[in-house]
Design a protein around this motif. Structure first.
Motif, PDB file in Angstrom:
ATOM      1  N   ASP A 178      10.262   6.177  14.474  1.00 58.96           N
ATOM      2  CA  ASP A 178      10.112   5.310  13.297  1.00 58.96           C
ATOM      3  C   ASP A 178       9.315   4.031  13.565  1.00 58.96           C
ATOM      4  N   ILE A 179       8.157   4.212  14.204  1.00 62.66           N
ATOM      5  CA  ILE A 179       7.260   3.066  14.371  1.00 62.66           C
ATOM      6  C   ILE A 179       6.468   2.928  13.074  1.00 62.66           C
ATOM      7  N   ILE A 180       6.724   1.865  12.350  1.00 61.21           N
ATOM      8  CA  ILE A 180       6.042   1.663  11.067  1.00 61.21           C
ATOM      9  C   ILE A 180       5.623   0.189  10.930  1.00 61.21           C
ATOM     10  N   VAL A 181       4.364   0.009  10.575  1.00 62.74           N
ATOM     11  CA  VAL A 181       3.868  -1.322  10.218  1.00 62.74           C
ATOM     12  C   VAL A 181       3.424  -1.229   8.752  1.00 62.74           C
ATOM     13  N   ALA A 182       3.831  -2.170   7.938  1.00 61.66           N
ATOM     14  CA  ALA A 182       3.463  -2.151   6.514  1.00 61.66           C
ATOM     15  C   ALA A 182       1.938  -2.118   6.382  1.00 61.66           C
ATOM     16  N   PRO A 183       1.425  -1.368   5.404  1.00 63.86           N
ATOM     17  CA  PRO A 183      -0.026  -1.185   5.285  1.00 63.86           C
ATOM     18  C   PRO A 183      -0.830  -2.484   5.353  1.00 63.86           C
ATOM     19  N   GLU A 184      -0.344  -3.533   4.689  1.00 58.37           N
ATOM     20  CA  GLU A 184      -1.122  -4.774   4.645  1.00 58.37           C
ATOM     21  C   GLU A 184      -1.146  -5.502   5.989  1.00 58.37           C
ATOM     22  N   ALA A 185      -0.270  -5.092   6.903  1.00 58.57           N
ATOM     23  CA  ALA A 185      -0.191  -5.771   8.209  1.00 58.57           C
ATOM     24  C   ALA A 185      -0.756  -4.914   9.348  1.00 58.57           C
ATOM     25  N   GLN A 186      -1.260  -3.737   9.015  1.00 56.25           N
ATOM     26  CA  GLN A 186      -1.780  -2.846  10.067  1.00 56.25           C
ATOM     27  C   GLN A 186      -3.104  -3.369  10.623  1.00 56.25           C
ATOM     28  N   GLY A 187      -3.378  -2.949  11.862  1.00 58.73           N
ATOM     29  CA  GLY A 187      -4.664  -3.298  12.478  1.00 58.73           C
ATOM     30  C   GLY A 187      -4.727  -4.700  13.047  1.00 58.73           C
ATOM     31  N   LYS A 188      -3.537  -5.308  13.240  1.00 59.57           N
ATOM     32  CA  LYS A 188      -3.505  -6.687  13.758  1.00 59.57           C
ATOM     33  C   LYS A 188      -2.765  -6.768  15.098  1.00 59.57           C
ATOM     34  N   GLY A 189      -2.499  -5.614  15.699  1.00 59.22           N
ATOM     35  CA  GLY A 189      -1.819  -5.625  16.997  1.00 59.22           C
ATOM     36  C   GLY A 189      -0.305  -5.640  16.901  1.00 59.22           C
ATOM     37  N   ILE A 190       0.233  -5.487  15.676  1.00 65.18           N
ATOM     38  CA  ILE A 190       1.694  -5.577  15.505  1.00 65.18           C
ATOM     39  C   ILE A 190       2.379  -4.311  16.010  1.00 65.18           C
ATOM     40  N   GLY A 191       1.792  -3.136  15.703  1.00 60.71           N
ATOM     41  CA  GLY A 191       2.363  -1.887  16.215  1.00 60.71           C
ATOM     42  C   GLY A 191       2.426  -1.901  17.735  1.00 60.71           C
ATOM     43  N   ARG A 192       1.368  -2.392  18.352  1.00 58.81           N
ATOM     44  CA  ARG A 192       1.340  -2.500  19.821  1.00 58.81           C
ATOM     45  C   ARG A 192       2.501  -3.367  20.318  1.00 58.81           C
ATOM     46  N   LYS A 193       2.706  -4.512  19.694  1.00 56.87           N
ATOM     47  CA  LYS A 193       3.781  -5.420  20.139  1.00 56.87           C
ATOM     48  C   LYS A 193       5.155  -4.756  19.991  1.00 56.87           C
ATOM     49  N   ILE A 194       5.352  -4.005  18.920  1.00 60.16           N
ATOM     50  CA  ILE A 194       6.633  -3.330  18.695  1.00 60.16           C
ATOM     51  C   ILE A 194       6.882  -2.310  19.804  1.00 60.16           C
ATOM     52  N   VAL A 195       5.881  -1.468  20.069  1.00 64.30           N
ATOM     53  CA  VAL A 195       6.071  -0.414  21.077  1.00 64.30           C
ATOM     54  C   VAL A 195       6.207  -1.030  22.476  1.00 64.30           C
ATOM     55  N   GLU A 196       5.420  -2.059  22.761  1.00 62.89           N
ATOM     56  CA  GLU A 196       5.525  -2.702  24.083  1.00 62.89           C
ATOM     57  C   GLU A 196       6.934  -3.275  24.305  1.00 62.89           C
ATOM     58  N   ARG A 197       7.497  -3.856  23.268  1.00 63.92           N
ATOM     59  CA  ARG A 197       8.863  -4.402  23.412  1.00 63.92           C
ATOM     60  C   ARG A 197       9.870  -3.265  23.653  1.00 63.92           C
ATOM     61  N   LEU A 198       9.703  -2.156  22.946  1.00 65.29           N
ATOM     62  CA  LEU A 198      10.637  -1.038  23.121  1.00 65.29           C
ATOM     63  C   LEU A 198      10.491  -0.415  24.519  1.00 65.29           C
ATOM     64  N   ILE A 199       9.258  -0.320  25.016  1.00 71.51           N
ATOM     65  CA  ILE A 199       9.059   0.187  26.387  1.00 71.51           C
ATOM     66  C   ILE A 199       9.745  -0.749  27.380  1.00 71.51           C
ATOM     67  N   GLN A 200       9.591  -2.045  27.148  1.00 73.83           N
ATOM     68  CA  GLN A 200      10.214  -3.033  28.042  1.00 73.83           C
ATOM     69  C   GLN A 200      11.736  -2.881  28.046  1.00 73.83           C
ATOM     70  N   LEU A 201      12.324  -2.699  26.875  1.00 69.35           N
ATOM     71  CA  LEU A 201      13.784  -2.557  26.789  1.00 69.35           C
ATOM     72  C   LEU A 201      14.252  -1.310  27.537  1.00 69.35           C
ATOM     73  N   VAL A 202      13.509  -0.209  27.388  1.00 69.18           N
ATOM     74  CA  VAL A 202      13.882   1.019  28.102  1.00 69.18           C
ATOM     75  C   VAL A 202      13.794   0.789  29.608  1.00 69.18           C
ATOM     76  N   LYS A 203      12.688   0.208  30.062  1.00 64.34           N
ATOM     77  CA  LYS A 203      12.500  -0.023  31.497  1.00 64.34           C
ATOM     78  C   LYS A 203      13.586  -0.925  32.073  1.00 64.34           C
ATOM     79  N   GLU A 204      13.982  -1.918  31.301  1.00 62.35           N
ATOM     80  CA  GLU A 204      15.012  -2.856  31.772  1.00 62.35           C
ATOM     81  C   GLU A 204      16.377  -2.194  31.913  1.00 62.35           C
ATOM     82  N   ASN A 205      16.530  -1.032  31.278  1.00 57.40           N
ATOM     83  CA  ASN A 205      17.845  -0.394  31.250  1.00 57.40           C
ATOM     84  C   ASN A 205      17.926   0.877  32.077  1.00 57.40           C
ATOM     85  N   VAL A 206      17.001   1.020  33.024  1.00 55.71           N
ATOM     86  CA  VAL A 206      17.037   2.167  33.922  1.00 55.71           C
ATOM     87  C   VAL A 206      16.660   1.666  35.318  1.00 55.71           C
TER      88      VAL A 206
END
Ligand SMILES: CC(C)(COP(=O)(O)OP(=O)(O)OC[C@H]1O[C@@H](n2cnc3c(N)ncnc32)[C@H](O)[C@@H]1OP(=O)(O)O)[C@@H](O)C(=O)NCCC(=O)NCCS
Length: 138
Positions: free
Chosen positions: A68-96
């Motif tokens: 469920d990675i979703i960025v609202a249409p008007e906010a796409q293309g500004k690096g927000i999806g990248r920031k969301i996924v990077e944070r989730l990768i970080q959380l996973v890495k921190e917990n293993v």
């Protein structure tokens, strides 16, 4: 533009963002459950308004799944999806444990695999077997 990523996501935020897509409609009960049972969930805000989200299912041992990675249409293309996924990768890495092999997977929507490749995910080669899915009660 002030973009912030927060480790939280409400029922209303999930519902509003999901409604920006043409994905299968979920019941309110389904949304309540998926929010409650996600290992990690994040939202992205721009100037205080929630414009994106993502979540992870995780057994804290070996298998994690990005969803469920979703960025609202008007906010796409500004690096927000990248920031969301990077944070989730970080959380996973921190917990293993850093020595433990972990399988972090996802199902890319049509035309979106390039986005995930930019974030370090790779397409599974046919030689290693396909990802598979069963769509129940569709
Ligand atoms: C896919 C989605 C989350 C991307 O979010 P976004 O905020 O627009 O993406 P970003 O601006 O953070 O892009 C990050 C990088 O990926 C690239 N990218 C974004 N979408 C891409 C696509 N569909 N294909 C290839 N590359 C893409 C960007 O060019 C950017 O590259 P850069 O870092 O080299 O500049 C967004 O388009 C979306 O919500 N779509 C609708 C819902 C959806 O389909 N979600 C995915 C389900 S699997």
């Amino acid at each position: 533009m002030d973009i912030s990523i927060e480790d939280n996501l409400t029922f209303e935020e999930y519902k509003d963002l999901r409604n920006t897509t043409s994905w299968t409609k979920l019941t309110d009960t389904q949304i309540e459950k998926l929010i409650k049972n996600s290992a990690f969930k994040v939202r992205a805000k721009v100037d205080g308004k929630t414009v994106g989200m993502g979540r992870v299912l995780f057994d804290f041992g070996y298998t994690a799944y990005l969803a469920d990675i979703i960025v609202a249409p008007e906010a796409q293309g500004k690096g927000i999806g990248r920031k969301i996924v990077e944070r989730l990768i970080q959380l996973v890495k921190e917990n293993v444990a850093v020595t433990d092999f972990l399988n972090f997977s996802l199902m890319a929507a049509q035309g979106k695999s390039g986005f995930y490749e930019k974030l370090g995910f790779t397409k599974r080669e046919e030689a290693n077997g396909y990802g598979m899915v069963m769509r129940i009660n569709e």
